[in-house]
Design an enzyme around this catalytic site. Structure first.
Site, PDB file in Angstrom:
ATOM      1  N   GLY A   1       7.947  -8.688   6.150  1.00 60.79           N
ATOM      2  CA  GLY A   1       7.864  -8.807   7.598  1.00 60.79           C
ATOM      3  C   GLY A   1       6.563  -9.476   8.015  1.00 60.79           C
ATOM      4  O   GLY A   1       6.558 -10.553   8.581  1.00 60.79           O
TER       5      GLY A   1
ATOM      6  N   ILE B   1       9.976  -2.561   4.735  1.00 62.36           N
ATOM      7  CA  ILE B   1       9.920  -4.028   4.718  1.00 62.36           C
ATOM      8  C   ILE B   1       9.375  -4.517   3.374  1.00 62.36           C
ATOM      9  O   ILE B   1       8.773  -5.584   3.284  1.00 62.36           O
ATOM     10  CB  ILE B   1       9.107  -4.565   5.919  1.00 62.36           C
TER      11      ILE B   1
ATOM     12  N   GLU C   1      -2.014  -3.431   6.037  1.00 63.43           N
ATOM     13  CA  GLU C   1      -2.734  -4.601   6.539  1.00 63.43           C
ATOM     14  C   GLU C   1      -4.172  -4.717   6.053  1.00 63.43           C
ATOM     15  O   GLU C   1      -4.703  -5.820   5.919  1.00 63.43           O
ATOM     16  CB  GLU C   1      -2.659  -4.616   8.067  1.00 63.43           C
TER      17      GLU C   1
HETATM   18 MO1  MOS Z   1       1.942  -6.051  11.276  1.00 63.17          MO
HETATM   19  S1  MOS Z   1       1.110  -7.892  11.685  1.00 63.17           S
HETATM   20  O1  MOS Z   1       1.504  -5.140  12.687  1.00 63.17           O
HETATM   21  O2  MOS Z   1       3.611  -6.301  11.188  1.00 63.17           O
END
Ligand code: MOS
Length: 760
Positions: free
Chosen positions: A241, A466, A727
């Protein structure tokens, strides 16, 4: 906690590697038609005519939709949308509603045919004429006409405007530099895809590649004027994603085609469309100024970030990390945003922090060099023990430990302060490091758990996997909370028929969904135990909860495991084939960990619900270390090894967590060395159209990546103690690499990607 944390294999791994996991585009339907969007070939202007005759006559074509014949959808209305839960919508542009063109590649028509090939071939026959207007494509020349955004994710965007100028100007120790990053596009292995199936005039099922089925349902229902309950979104597997699979309105194109043709319709976004229609990370120009006292304590930090947007409020928030890293009495963070005729920018893995830490962490390296202080020691010296902006304590912060562990594992002490000191043949070798950080979010979520008399357990929640490991870690949580093996657990996710869960975005799935699953399982366990206590045939009859432990599918008396009762026996004696429990967990105001609320609630899901943010600052931290070898003759850069140490709270599964960090580091390596979407200024189209020219790292580019976790639970984020991990891995990576290139060569490159032309 027998299984949680263990590096067990993905429970869905076999399905994936054998090709039996079903992705959105693979939900083929009987009598299905195929839709192919037609894209504009200008970047700004109006469509004057469509000649659809040749396309309509082409073999297999069922329909050609343009703004002239397409049905009218609900218009963009931010206030109404907010009420309807329409968030993470990609762009504020409802397709095929008028003749306006806002960027090159915009969807302006849709061809529907019996086969994909027929639709694609007919799409090429569509004749379009335009009234072309002058487009805006050059960031530097458009910035003066841009604007200063007031808000950033609901908070003040511009901080302390103009306040640092005199202080920095008067300081004898300062650096002031400009750093630039390129436009990047997301390229998950699986491009977006939707299969739209009308089950009746007002009832729609979408098989969609999305990071969040609940928001996709809200968006489809809103624009198509349907009741949300009449829209079902199914998305069991998602092939990556990275922020691009919020929701883009090609889903309504597929639904419109279904209405017109009265058939199920499949629409797959091509790799080339990934460069134009489903978001990007905008280029940035970041001006950073730092001043310090003679001992190396920062006195001011200024970070001005310039970027572009179009058709959305979103802009790349590069100053986010600057607000939280390092102690400094004065901090100024500002933004200037231009409007370009480029498709809408959107969230891309660590939006803001990824390019922002390139600038800030390069600047920190430059300042350390200026002060003749080791860059790691310089960061320790300026470490912020509490959140420097909000002044709140961190919920947990082991950044100093990340630095220490990282330095030791990497062998940082061997680094030479002066550049160009280490060489192997024609290669100059350098070490660089940078700090990583990403905020830790949590939203409300619901989960349902069922157990059959045979001991088969089902965990159900509308969360997404994801590629991150959600299936696996949810099974681990449920297995531990029931004292059964992980093989007993089946996880069902990615379907709006399941209890609601937030989008897999903002690194929040684990922190949000696990407390709900845990609460549901604990409720089920308690119900089952109470049945035993009240059952005269049970060996545990009349006992109390605090006397009881559980393992291997049984309750037993603490201290005497022979006095026990199995879940199966309890259910059998009570004539129960199945037992079920539901829970909602909410990071509610002032309640510390957030309260589980039973039963499952269909709550509207807000993204920033954690009111504990008023008491604590929730962030993850890490330290990134890179070694590079630079070919002095050719200017090529090879990252030869990389160490990443992360403080992300409790680790739910060492293997999937490690994979997340490795993925983040590779993403950062791509940004550092190769990823760059380039636009033709004359036409406004991306000339990097596919993975042949938009380069991403391949195995040969990726070194050994050494990942370590601090692993200490965060006592305030949730009952689980885990913060998100999706992230943070990318943050700081490009700076660590650029800093290593400086250490190797003595050349400071302030522009990403670090291609050889910039080095020679
Ligand atoms: Mo992440 S850029 O918040 O899917």
């Amino acid at each position: 906690m027998a299984i949680t944390g263990k590096p067990i294999d993905r429970v869905d791994g076999r399905l994936k590697v054998t090709g039996t996991a079903t992705y959105a585009a693979e939900f083929n339907q009987p009598n299905m038609a195929y839709a192919v969007p037609v894209r504009s070939t200008i970047a700004k202007g109006t469509i004057t005519t469509f000649d659809t005759v040749a396309a309509e006559k082409s073999a297999g074509v069922i329909a050609v939709l343009t703004h002239k014949n397409a049905s009218r959808l609900k218009a963009i209305n931010p206030e109404e949308q907010m009420k309807a839960g329409v968030i993470f919508i990609g762009e504020d542009l409802v397709p095929l509603q008028d003749n306006q063109v806002h960027y090159f590649g915009q969807f302006i028509a849709l061809v529907v045919a019996e086969t994909y090939e027929q639709a694609r071939s007919a799409a090429a026959l569509l004749e379009v004429t335009y009234n072309k207007e002058k487009h805006a494509i050059d960031l530097v020349s458009e910035l003066p006409k841009g604007y200063k955004p007031k808000l950033l994710f609901g908070r003040e965007a511009q901080l302390n405007t103009g306040k640092t100028a005199d202080l920095i100007a008067a300081s004898p120790h300062k650096i002031e530099q400009t750093y630039t990053t390129s436009t990047e596009n997301h390229h998950p292995m699986e491009p977006h895809a939707t299969v739209a199936v009308w089950e009746g005039a007002d009832k729609l099922t979408l098989y969609d590649a999305t990071q969040g089925v609940v928001i996709t349902r809200a968006i489809a229902a809103y624009f198509l004027n349907l009741k949300p309950d009449n829209v079902r979104v199914i998305s069991p597997f998602v092939g990556g994603g990275f922020g691009t699979k919020g929701t883009w309105l090609h889903i309504v194109l597929a639904a419109m085609a279904g209405q017109v043709t009265k058939r199920p319709v499949k629409l797959v976004i091509s790799r080339q469309m990934m460069q134009t229609n489903v978001g990007r990370r905008s280029a940035t120009i970041q001006k950073i100024a730092l001043s310090s006292d003679p001992k190396g304590k920062l006195t001011a930090i200024r970070h001005n970030s310039e970027t572009y947007t179009n058709l959305t409020q979103f802009f790349e928030p590069s100053g986010l990390a600057t607000a939280v890293l390092y102690e400094a009495p004065l901090r100024e963070i500002t933004y200037q945003v231009a409007k370009l005729n480029v498709g809408a920018p959107t969230f891309m893995r660590a939006p803001g922090e990824a390019p922002g830490t390139f600038a800030l962490e390069s600047a920190m390296d430059e300042m350390a060099f200026e002060m003749k202080i080791d860059p790691l020691a310089f960061r320790v010296l300026n470490h912020a023990a509490t959140d420097p902006e909000t002044k709140h304590p961190f919920s947990a912060n082991y950044l100093l430990e990340c630095y220490r562990v990282g330095a030791e594992k990497f062998g940082w002490s061997a680094r030479k302060m002066q550049p160009r000191q280490t060489r192997n043949g024609k290669y100059l070798i350098g070490y660089g490091m940078a700090t990583a950080t990403y905020p830790a979010g949590r939203s409300s979520a619901s989960a349902r758990v069922q157990m059959t008399i045979k001991g088969e357990i089902k965990v159900m929640t509308a969360a997404s996997d994801i590629g991150t490991g959600t299936y696996t870690v949810l099974a681990q949580t449920a297995a531990d909370a029931l004292g059964v093996s992980v093989e007993r657990i089946t996880v069902e996710i990615g379907d709006t028929n399941l209890p609601p869960a937030p989008i897999a975005g903002g690194s929040q799935t684990t922190a949000s969904v696990h407390p709900a699953v845990l609460a549901a399982v604990e409720t089920l366990r308690k119900d089952l135990m109470l049945l035993a206590f009240s059952d005269t045939k049970s060996k545990l009859n009349g006992r109390k909860a605090d006397e009881i432990d559980f393992a291997k599918g049984k309750f037993y008396l603490k201290g005497d495991a022979s006095i026990s009762d199995s879940y199966a026996d309890i259910m059998s004696r009570n004539n129960k084939q199945i037992m079920e429990a539901c829970a909602t967990s909410m990071p509610a105001s002032g309640s510390g960990l957030g309260a589980p609320v039973a039963p499952c609630m269909v709550v509207p899901l807000a993204t920033e619900e954690n009111s504990d943010a008023k008491k604590y600052s929730f962030h993850s931290f890490g330290a990134q270390f890179a070694e590079v070898w630079v070919d002095e003759d050719l200017g090529t850069i090879r990252v030869s090894r990389f160490t990443s140490v992360q403080d992300v709270g409790r680790i739910m599964n060492e293997k999937t967590a490690r994979s997340q960090i490795i993925g983040g580091v590779i993403f950062g390596l791509g940004a550092a060395l190769m990823e760059e979407t380039q636009y033709d200024k004359h036409w406004g189209n991306p000339v990097t159209r596919s993975l042949a020219d938009y380069h991403v790292p391949v195995n040969a580019d990726v070194p050994q990546i050494d990942v370590h976790f601090i692993g200490k639970p965060d006592p305030h984020i949730s009952s689980i103690g885990a913060r998100g991990i999706g992230e943070i891995g990318i943050t700081g990576v490009s700076a660590a690499i650029a800093n290593a290139v400086f250490n190797a060569t003595g050349k400071r490159i302030r522009s990403l990607p670090l291609t050889l032309d910039k080095l020679l």
